[in-house]
Design a protein around this motif. Structure first.
Motif, mmCIF file in Angstrom:
data_model
loop_
_atom_site.group_PDB
_atom_site.id
_atom_site.type_symbol
_atom_site.label_atom_id
_atom_site.label_comp_id
_atom_site.label_asym_id
_atom_site.label_seq_id
_atom_site.Cartn_x
_atom_site.Cartn_y
_atom_site.Cartn_z
ATOM 1 N N GLY A 64 0.861 -1.215 0.022
ATOM 2 C CA GLY A 64 -0.008 -0.014 -0.078
ATOM 3 C C GLY A 64 0.953 1.290 -0.035
ATOM 4 O O GLY A 64 2.042 1.268 -0.186
ATOM 5 N N PRO A 65 0.317 2.375 0.480
ATOM 6 C CA PRO A 65 0.800 3.585 0.171
ATOM 7 C C PRO A 65 2.252 3.754 1.294
ATOM 8 O O PRO A 65 2.057 3.282 2.415
ATOM 9 N N ALA A 66 3.223 4.166 0.832
ATOM 10 C CA ALA A 66 4.611 4.127 1.319
ATOM 11 C C ALA A 66 5.742 4.866 0.935
ATOM 12 O O ALA A 66 5.494 5.331 -0.249
ATOM 13 N N ASP A 67 6.443 5.684 1.766
ATOM 14 C CA ASP A 67 7.385 6.497 1.297
ATOM 15 C C ASP A 67 8.625 5.648 0.760
ATOM 16 O O ASP A 67 9.599 6.313 0.128
ATOM 17 N N ALA A 68 8.626 4.360 0.907
ATOM 18 C CA ALA A 68 9.960 3.561 0.448
ATOM 19 C C ALA A 68 9.525 2.113 0.431
ATOM 20 O O ALA A 68 8.389 1.698 0.710
ATOM 21 N N CYS A 108 0.692 3.276 -3.793
ATOM 22 C CA CYS A 108 1.754 2.375 -3.435
ATOM 23 C C CYS A 108 2.738 3.428 -3.806
ATOM 24 O O CYS A 108 2.833 4.264 -4.488
ATOM 25 N N TRP A 109 3.923 2.622 -3.254
ATOM 26 C CA TRP A 109 5.144 3.439 -3.545
ATOM 27 C C TRP A 109 5.770 3.050 -5.059
ATOM 28 O O TRP A 109 5.155 2.171 -5.517
ATOM 29 N N THR A 110 6.219 4.028 -5.855
ATOM 30 C CA THR A 110 6.585 3.904 -7.191
ATOM 31 C C THR A 110 7.988 4.515 -7.232
ATOM 32 O O THR A 110 8.475 5.474 -6.257
ATOM 33 N N TRP A 111 8.700 3.906 -8.276
ATOM 34 C CA TRP A 111 9.887 5.069 -8.467
ATOM 35 C C TRP A 111 9.777 6.285 -9.201
ATOM 36 O O TRP A 111 10.792 6.855 -9.452
ATOM 37 N N PRO A 118 0.328 8.856 -11.734
ATOM 38 C CA PRO A 118 -0.027 8.437 -10.260
ATOM 39 C C PRO A 118 0.690 7.462 -9.743
ATOM 40 O O PRO A 118 1.033 6.591 -10.299
ATOM 41 N N ARG A 119 0.927 7.651 -8.482
ATOM 42 C CA ARG A 119 1.513 6.585 -7.545
ATOM 43 C C ARG A 119 0.236 5.781 -6.965
ATOM 44 O O ARG A 119 0.058 5.503 -5.882
ATOM 45 N N THR A 120 -0.068 4.882 -8.014
ATOM 46 C CA THR A 120 -1.322 4.046 -7.661
ATOM 47 C C THR A 120 -0.869 2.622 -8.423
ATOM 48 O O THR A 120 -0.143 2.354 -9.220
ATOM 49 N N ALA A 121 -1.889 1.651 -7.718
ATOM 50 C CA ALA A 121 -1.670 0.341 -8.560
ATOM 51 C C ALA A 121 -2.126 0.381 -9.914
ATOM 52 O O ALA A 121 -1.749 -0.240 -10.610
#
Length: 252
Positions: A64-68, A108-111, A118-121
């Motif tokens: 899920g959502p994360a900074d790393a 979720c985390w992405t590079w 977006p930073r999504t699944a």
């Protein structure tokens, strides 16, 4: 997120490309052969990259959502070649299941922290499909049987690459420029490069670009992923800017 594919389509096509990848690997006489489009890798290296990488992204989506990202996933390639197909299939199942359970809007985390994607699944699914598209091409080429890229995936590939891999707020270190990516079977896109970074837009404005390339979606996708040179496309204007873009490594 601009995409021509629905989330269910993305999951379906990830599974389809995974099957095509396994078929190509099974057709290769040896896994020790060098991959022409990834000369630093053997086919065994590519197989390991696909299997371990899909499991890693499954874990990232599940977190899920994360900074790393979560701790790296270690998945050894089976020694028995006969077991490779099921190992790869299980890797894909883990990824597709994680994506399906998360749904397209879960974060979720992405590079790509400063991209237009977006930073999504959902964005992860879209990018994973394009990765499997290109690496399946690599495997087919290595096995001596390259296939045409599936049109419905390639048509989304130019937009996905520009908005995920090129768009950034990191300053462009050269003179401002605009690059048009024209396809005969998909929407045209413009990449604007400046001190504010890089931004992709569609359709391009009437203002002439610094340079442009044109081809089918398949041809442009293969160029963007480094599988074909810019000379393989119809190019106009100051083509040296494309070379600068290829060499550019924006700050994270």
């Amino acid at each position: 997120m601009h995409t021509t594919l629905s989330f269910p389509d993305l999951l379906r096509l990830i599974d389809e490309r995974s099957t095509a990848f396994r078929t190509a690997v099974a057709a290769a006489p040896s896994l020790d052969v060098q991959v022409p489009t990834c000369p630093e890798w053997t086919l065994a290296d590519l197989v390991h990259h696909i299997g371990e990488g899909r499991r890693r992204w499954a874990a990232i989506v599940q977190a899920g959502p994360a900074d790393a990202p979560p701790p790296p996933v270690t998945a050894e390639l089976p020694e028995d070649r006969a077991a490779h197909s099921e190992w790869l299939a299980e890797s894909t199942r883990q990824l597709v299941d994680a994506l399906a359970q998360a749904g397209p809007d879960q974060g979720c985390w992405t590079w790509w922290p400063a991209s237009q994607s977006p930073r999504t699944a959902g964005a992860v699914a879209r990018h994973q499909l394009q990765q499997l598209l290109v690496h399946t091409y690599d495997a087919q080429l290595t096995a001596g049987t390259p296939h045409t890229l599936p049109a419905e995936i390639a048509r989304d590939g130019v937009a996905e690459f520009l908005t995920t891999c090129c768009a950034t707020t990191s300053p462009w270190p050269h003179a401002p420029a605009t690059l048009d990516f024209l396809t005969t079977d998909a929407p045209a896109w413009r990449l604007t490069l400046s001190a504010e970074g890089a931004r992709a837009t569609t359709p391009p404005t009437a203002t002439p670009p610094t340079a442009s390339v044109e081809g089918t979606a398949e041809e442009v996708v293969l160029y963007l992923h480094g599988r074909a040179p810019v000379s393989s496309l119809k190019a106009e204007g100051d083509v040296t800017v494309f070379g600068r873009l290829e060499e550019w490594e924006p700050e994270a």
